[in-house]
Every structure is written in structure tokens, then in C-alpha cells.
Design a protein around this motif. Structure first.
Motif, PDB file in Angstrom:
ATOM      1  N   THR A 134       0.834  -1.051   0.042  1.00  0.00           N
ATOM      2  CA  THR A 134       0.107  -0.019  -0.020  1.00  0.00           C
ATOM      3  C   THR A 134       0.803   1.281   0.001  1.00  0.00           C
ATOM      4  O   THR A 134       1.978   1.173   0.673  1.00  0.00           O
ATOM      5  CB  THR A 134      -0.892  -0.066   1.210  1.00  0.00           C
ATOM      6  N   THR A 135       0.641   2.247  -0.838  1.00  0.00           N
ATOM      7  CA  THR A 135       1.341   3.430  -0.971  1.00  0.00           C
ATOM      8  C   THR A 135       0.470   4.610  -0.956  1.00  0.00           C
ATOM      9  O   THR A 135      -0.395   4.612  -2.024  1.00  0.00           O
ATOM     10  CB  THR A 135       2.269   3.537  -2.174  1.00  0.00           C
ATOM     11  N   ASP A 136       0.357   5.290   0.153  1.00  0.00           N
ATOM     12  CA  ASP A 136      -0.698   6.179   0.299  1.00  0.00           C
ATOM     13  C   ASP A 136      -2.160   6.112  -0.121  1.00  0.00           C
ATOM     14  O   ASP A 136      -2.687   5.190   0.447  1.00  0.00           O
ATOM     15  CB  ASP A 136       0.005   7.639  -0.743  1.00  0.00           C
ATOM     16  N   ALA A 137      -2.761   6.506  -1.115  1.00  0.00           N
ATOM     17  CA  ALA A 137      -3.994   6.221  -1.514  1.00  0.00           C
ATOM     18  C   ALA A 137      -4.260   4.991  -2.374  1.00  0.00           C
ATOM     19  O   ALA A 137      -5.321   4.951  -2.933  1.00  0.00           O
ATOM     20  CB  ALA A 137      -4.759   7.529  -1.989  1.00  0.00           C
ATOM     21  N   TYR A 138      -3.026   4.401  -2.722  1.00  0.00           N
ATOM     22  CA  TYR A 138      -3.056   3.400  -3.778  1.00  0.00           C
ATOM     23  C   TYR A 138      -2.411   2.083  -3.260  1.00  0.00           C
ATOM     24  O   TYR A 138      -1.421   2.031  -2.247  1.00  0.00           O
ATOM     25  CB  TYR A 138      -2.469   3.792  -5.020  1.00  0.00           C
ATOM     26  N   ARG A 168      -7.085   1.956  -6.346  1.00  0.00           N
ATOM     27  CA  ARG A 168      -7.400   2.998  -5.134  1.00  0.00           C
ATOM     28  C   ARG A 168      -7.304   1.867  -3.729  1.00  0.00           C
ATOM     29  O   ARG A 168      -7.929   0.873  -3.811  1.00  0.00           O
ATOM     30  CB  ARG A 168      -8.945   3.549  -5.137  1.00  0.00           C
ATOM     31  N   ALA A 169      -6.660   2.705  -2.870  1.00  0.00           N
ATOM     32  CA  ALA A 169      -6.361   1.989  -1.670  1.00  0.00           C
ATOM     33  C   ALA A 169      -7.733   1.391  -1.054  1.00  0.00           C
ATOM     34  O   ALA A 169      -8.941   2.123  -0.912  1.00  0.00           O
ATOM     35  CB  ALA A 169      -5.861   2.732  -0.439  1.00  0.00           C
ATOM     36  N   ARG A 190       1.129  11.304 -10.084  1.00  0.00           N
ATOM     37  CA  ARG A 190       1.109  11.219  -8.684  1.00  0.00           C
ATOM     38  C   ARG A 190       2.355   9.933  -8.727  1.00  0.00           C
ATOM     39  O   ARG A 190       2.282   9.568  -7.447  1.00  0.00           O
ATOM     40  CB  ARG A 190      -0.288  10.539  -8.371  1.00  0.00           C
ATOM     41  N   ARG A 201       5.880   3.688  -9.471  1.00  0.00           N
ATOM     42  CA  ARG A 201       5.554   2.581  -8.251  1.00  0.00           C
ATOM     43  C   ARG A 201       5.385   1.418  -8.947  1.00  0.00           C
ATOM     44  O   ARG A 201       5.608   0.245  -8.535  1.00  0.00           O
ATOM     45  CB  ARG A 201       4.451   3.074  -7.495  1.00  0.00           C
TER      46      ARG A 201
END
Length: 143
Positions: A2-6, A54-55, A88, A93
Motif C-alpha cells: 500500500t502506498t498512500d491512497a493506492y 485505489r487503496a 502522482r 511505483r
């Protein structure tokens, strides 16, 4: 991962084929000759697929797939980040997960692209040297 909102995930069962087809059918200058069945077959036969979501959801916003001999060579294909999510760092990533963090880190990788060269160069891609030759496809890509 998981990276931030994703979330970035290499689980092939999580890939939304509808979302992949929607992006490739609408925007993939590199293979518009393909049918939905072709794209499904390519995903099925891929050595590795990585999705960006999306996370906490299965909302696919990015994708890449690779074919490989599993020992020393891999071909990167169908890389995209949905336009609403570009800018972003998700492409970086995605490439990190596919190439550097995956089982093919030491492989010789190839891809064919008309854009995002700066991104791919960050992961060691460069113009072919004298050991590479390419036989053009019989089906021309539309673009």
C-alpha cells in the motif's frame, strides 16, 4: 503493498479485465487491432501482472503485464495509468513493483513504446545495443 491512497498488487485474480479492456480499447495506440478475447488470452498467458488500485478497493487505475521464460528474459507490455491518476508517481511505483521488487529483477527486459521513455530509463531501459534485432509484427499497430 500500500502506498498512500493506492495499493499495488501482483495478484492476478484481482485484475479487473473489464478495466484493463476499457483502457486498452480506448487508449492503447500500440495494439488496437486486438479483440477483448485477445487481451484476455494475453493476461491469461502472462508470467506476471501488476495492478494499481485505489487503496482498499478493487478499482483498477493502473496495470502492467509481462511475459517471460522465467529464467533470464522478460517482455513488458500494456503499461498504463488511468489519465485521472497520472502525475502522482504511480507509473514509477508500478515499474518498481514489476521490475525491481519482482522475481525478474536480474532479467534482461524489453518493451516497445512510443512514450514515457523517461520513466522506463529510470529502470534501466535504453535503446537496443548490437545484440538486439526485432522482427516487425505482421499486424501493424494502430497509432
Amino acid at each position: 503493498m500500500t502506498t498512500d491512497a493506492y495499493d499495488i498488487d501482483d495478484d492476478p485474480t484481482r485484475i479487473s479485465r473489464d478495466a484493463v479492456w476499457a483502457r486498452l480499447d480506448a487508449e492503447a495506440y500500440w495494439g488496437r487491432w486486438r479483440t477483448r478475447a485477445d487481451v484476455d488470452a494475453q493476461i491469461d498467458s502472462s508470467w506476471r501482472v501488476v495492478g494499481v488500485y485505489r487503496a482498499g478497493t478493487n478499482d483498477l487505475v493502473g496495470f502492467a503485464r509481462a511475459t517471460s521464460d522465467g529464467v533470464g528474459f522478460a517482455y513488458l507490455a500494456d503499461v498504463f495509468i488511468h489519465p485521472d491518476h497520472q502525475g502522482r508517481g504511480l507509473g514509477k511505483r508500478l515499474m518498481q513493483a514489476m521490475i525491481e521488487d519482482g522475481p525478474g529483477r536480474e532479467f534482461r527486459w524489453v518493451l516497445f513504446t512510443a512514450d514515457a521513455h523517461g520513466l522506463y530509463e529510470q529502470f534501466g531501459f535504453a535503446a537496443p545495443d548490437t545484440t538486439a534485432m526485432v522482427r516487425p509484427a505482421a499486424k501493424p499497430s494502430i497509432g
